[in-house]
Each structure stands twice: as structure tokens, then as C-alpha cells.
Design a protein around this motif. Structure first.
Motif: not given
Length: 490
Positions: A17-26, A67-79
Motif C-alpha cells: 500500500l505504501h508503495r502504491l500510494l507513493g505513485f498516486f498524485s494528489r 482500475t486494479l491499482a485503485f481497487l487494491r489501494a482501497a482494499q488495503l487502505s480499509i484493512s
């Protein structure tokens, strides 16, 4: 030991999750929060999220990867915020466009996101026989193209090679049974993720309902406007389509099955995917798919394939019907597609504009021709000669177009036209050499050629057949039956 393993995996997932979020813009982070909120509301709150199953269909394209990147980020953020999270089902539909290369990309993405060992992820490979759970990266073979080739060629001959009718309609209808099989596997999913503009699903449902009504099918029951009803109608139309083309029905036809208690919810995430961004160059997508080099011409990218195959058909139509260079027809298609997508803020619109900018010279268009020919050969066992044949459609309407086709494309065969007619009419004991040539030039078995001989070319101005009705109500049809910008020579 088990508790230690869970803690270790929890740490791994937080690193992902931390790695994924590092690629997300604001703006992408804001969109992610919107997606999380939408999923929590759909589930009925965080206390019910553990039992909530959502399904996304992965077709192998860049929009799917994003889309998959967003869903995985959402899944791990909630957990990370609560003890539990939703269950994510990823359905990979085993259709012709799902090649070994495309499947390899999907598996690499799932591996990068650590999905194989996560019990909250259900990765399914779905075909007409069954849905199979994938627990690890496995070898993959593309579908055999024999039946699919016959379906494509029959559709093409009946429609003079209209690109959508030839390559997309059967593909779209056949997805219905795969969607049902994927959604009902194990525990039925609660929701389907839809990444298209909100109006798109409504247009699609109305399209199917209008066509189904003309075919004598009609929605019934309390879910007549929902997902289940649309899938049921598509399944019935898929059976009708195969019957029209004299093809065997797909195994496991379940037109009446699947409408159980409660329809599947559709969660639209279009506005959660930062559609105003340049998705093609988003760091998130680069992480999922690697750097995007459009000049490398990866025609197996599903949405690129739709555009480039249609351009290829237009180029071939120019060569076979109008006597002009292939590049004239292909260029005309891409130019018009670019103009008509200037206001399209979806990934598809961005992609089409870039394709039009890259393939704008005869040299580049010749490169496209080679790539598209190779792609159609790989998917459908279809060569350029057979594609030219279906564009001319010489066998329908009792082969009334056979003589001009032979005169223009195969003048050495004109003297055998009466023999060819006898073969097509089904006269006994035809010369095997005549049969072999007809099968070779068309790519169709003799039985299909004889069926075409007694069938009428589709009249797109009349809704008197399934294909014509599909085209008439198609919200995305392109009335480019004659290649734009090409004039018949004097």
C-alpha cells in the motif's frame, strides 16, 4: 506460528500500500478516498465490509490495470484502518483477445500487488466450461481459433466486413455467460465494478433490451432493469447469434439460470479514476504496466486493438473495393476517429488521439498493416486474402457478387464460376480442387459457404435480422461502411 505469519503478511500488505500510494498524485489520492467511501456505503458500513464481495473484470488493457491499482489501494487502505476489508474478485475472461502475452501482464500485476497469497482476493480464469481459481502464476494457452474464426468470417460476409459487426458483436454477447459464471462462483458477488461513464451502462442495457424485444425476448421479474436481467437477455441473444450463423450453441447455455434472490449492485467508479488526467502517463500506470511507448505498437492492448483493427479493415476496404492504396483508407479512419473523440476525456479518447498522431504517414500505416494482419492471424486464423474476401462478400445472395469478385481479384478463376456455383448450391460430387480453393480463399468450411449462399446480406436500414437490429440500436456504431474520404475511381 500462524499468528506470526499473519503479522508478517499484514506488514507486507502495508508495504504494498505504501508503495502504491507513493505513485498516486494528489488528485488521485482524493479520488481514492472517494472510491473507499463509495465502497463502504455500498457495503452498508465498515462493520459489514468483511462480507462484501466486489467483482472487476480484467481484460488486460491499461485502463483495467489502472482500475486494479485503485481497487487494491482501497482494499488495503480499509484493512489498515479497521480489522477487515472487502473481498475483491478479479475475473479474467478467456476470450480470443486474452492472449498469452496479455495474460502474462495480468499475472505480473497480481504478483506485484501480492494478490496470490491474500485470502481476500479471488482471482478467477473464466471460460465457457468453468471458472478456475488461480493461486499462482500459471502457463496459459490462447483459445483455439477454429470456431471463433468461423463466427468472425460468417459475420463479416453477411455485413460486408463492418468492423463492429464482424469482430465485436459476438464477442460482446458471449461475455454474458462468462459474467454469470464469474459472479456466481463460490459465494455470489454483491457488486460489479463499472469503470465506464455512468451513462454508458444505461445505454448498453437499453441497447440489449431493444434488440432482445425485437428477437421475441423480454425482461421479466422484479430485476428487469438490473444486471441479472441484462445478462440473461445477452445470453439468449448469444444463442440466437450462433443459431443465425449455423454454429453450435456454447456449452453450458444457462439463459434461464442465475436470477436468484437479490440483484447484483453495479458500482460506477468512473469519477474515482481521475479521468481528467493523462492516464497514459500516470506513475500509477507506469508502475503497473511499465513505461508507455505507443510507437512500439502493442496491438494486443485491447482498446488499441479495437481502433487499429477497424483502421486495418478500412485500409483493406480501400484496396479491395475502391482501388486505392491501403494507407488512404486506414488514414481516413484514424483521422475521423481522432476528430470524433476530441471531447472524449476517457482513456479511450486519449488513446485514439495518440494513435492518430503516430500512424499518420504511409510508412507508419504500412507498419500498422503488418501488425494488424499478424494479430488477426493469431486471434482468428484470418489472413489478408480472407479478410479481403469477406469485405467483398461474394457468397451471400446466391453468390451474386462472385463473378465481379473473381474478375477483380482472381481473374484466372473466372472460367470456373459455374463449377463454384454448383459447389455452393450443394450439388453432389463436386471437384475437390474447387472445394479446396473456395475454402482457402474464404477461410470457411464448405458447410458454412453453402449456408452463406442461401443467406441474404444484412440490410442495415432494416431491423429484420439480429445483426441488423444490433447495429441499428448500437449506441457506439460507426456508420462508416464505405471508407470515409475514399471515392470509387472513375
Amino acid at each position: 506460528m500462524n499468528n506470526f505469519h499473519e503479522q508478517a503478511m499484514s506488514s507486507v500488505y502495508q508495504q504494498v500500500l505504501h508503495r502504491l500510494l507513493g505513485f498516486f498524485s494528489r488528485s488521485e489520492r482524493i479520488a481514492l478516498q472517494l472510491l473507499i467511501q463509495r465502497l463502504l456505503v455500498a457495503a452498508g458500513g465498515v462493520e459489514r465490509i468483511e462480507r462484501y464481495r466486489v467483482m472487476v473484470v480484467h481484460e488486460g488493457g491499461k485502463e483495467c490495470a489502472y482500475t486494479l491499482a485503485f481497487l487494491r489501494a482501497a482494499q488495503l487502505s480499509i484493512s489498515g484502518r479497521s480489522p477487515h476489508t472487502f473481498i475483491l474478485r478479479i475475473a479474467i475472461l478467456r476470450q480470443p483477445r486474452m492472449t498469452a502475452n496479455v495474460m502474462e501482464r495480468i499475472q505480473a500485476q497480481c504478483s506485484e500487488l501480492f494478490m496470490y497469497d491474500d485470502s481476500r482476493v479471488e482471482l478467477l480464469l473464466v471460460d465457457e466450461q468453468a471458472a478456475t481459481r488461480l493461486h499462482k502464476q500459471v502457463g496459459f494457452e490462447s483459445l483455439s481459433c477454429d470456431l471463433n474464426r468461423t463466427q468472425v468470417l460468417m459475420s463479416g460476409h453477411l455485413t460486408h466486413g463492418d468492423a463492429r459487426a464482424t469482430f465485436l458483436y459476438a464477442d460482446l454477447l458471449s461475455r454474458a455467460k462468462l459474467y454469470r459464471r464469474a459472479s456466481n462462483w463460490g459465494v455470489k458477488v454483491d457488486a460489479l465494478i463499472d469503470r465506464r461513464p455512468p451513462t454508458h451502462l444505461g445505454q448498453y442495457v437499453r441497447w440489449i433490451q431493444q434488440v432482445a424485444k425485437q428477437q421475441g425476448h423480454s425482461p421479466n421479474g422484479e430485476h428487469r432493469q438490473g444486471f441479472e436481467s441484462a445478462v440473461k437477455l445477452c445470453s439468449q441473444l448469444d444463442d440466437d447469434y450462433k443459431q443465425l450463423l449455423r454454429l453450435p450453441a456454447a456449452p453450458g447455455s444457462e439463459a434461464s439460470a442465475g436470477e436468484g434472490a437479490g440483484d447484483i449492485n453495479v458500482i460506477n467508479v468512473f469519477d474515482c479514476l481521475c479521468h481528467e488526467m493523462d492516464v497514459l502517463h500516470s506513475p500509477v500506470l507506469v508502475f503497473m504496466e511499465g513505461a508507455w511507448n505507443i510507437k512500439a505498437l502493442n496491438i494486443e492492448e485491447p482498446q488499441a486493438a479495437v481502433v487499429l483493427v477497424a483502421a486495418h479493415v478500412h485500409g483493406m476496404r480501400g484496396a479491395y473495393q475502391y482501388g486505392v492504396e491501403y494507407s488512404v483508407g486506414a488514414d481516413a479512419y484514424l483521422r475521423r476517429a481522432s476528430r470524433e473523440n476530441t471531447c472524449n476525456d476517457r482513456f479511450k479518447g486519449q488513446l485514439i488521439k495518440q494513435l492518430g498522431a503516430v500512424f499518420d504517414t504511409p510508412k507508419q500505416l504500412e507498419k500498422l498493416r503488418g501488425a494488424a494482419a499478424q494479430y488477426l492471424s493469431k486471434l482468428h486464423g484470418l489472413n489478408d486474402e480472407q479478410l479481403g474476401c469477406l469485405i467483398c462478400s461474394p457468397f451471400v445472395n446466391q453468390a451474386d457478387g462472385l463473378e465481379p469478385f473473381l474478375q477483380k481479384c482472381h481473374p484466372d478463376k473466372v472460367q470456373r464460376i459455374k463449377d463454384f456455383h454448383r459447389v455452393l448450391m450443394g450439388n453432389p460430387a463436386p471437384l475437390q480442387a474447387n472445394v479446396a480453393w473456395l475454402e482457402s480463399i474464404s477461410g470457411l468450411p464448405l458447410a458454412s459457404l453453402q449456408a452463406l449462399y442461401h443467406m441474404q446480406k444484412i440490410d442495415f436500414t432494416q431491423c429484420n435480422s439480429l445483426i441488423a437490429s444490433l447495429w441499428a440500436h448500437d449506441p457506439n456504431k460507426q456508420a462508416w461502411h464505405t471508407a470515409p474520404g475514399i471515392e470509387a475511381p472513375d
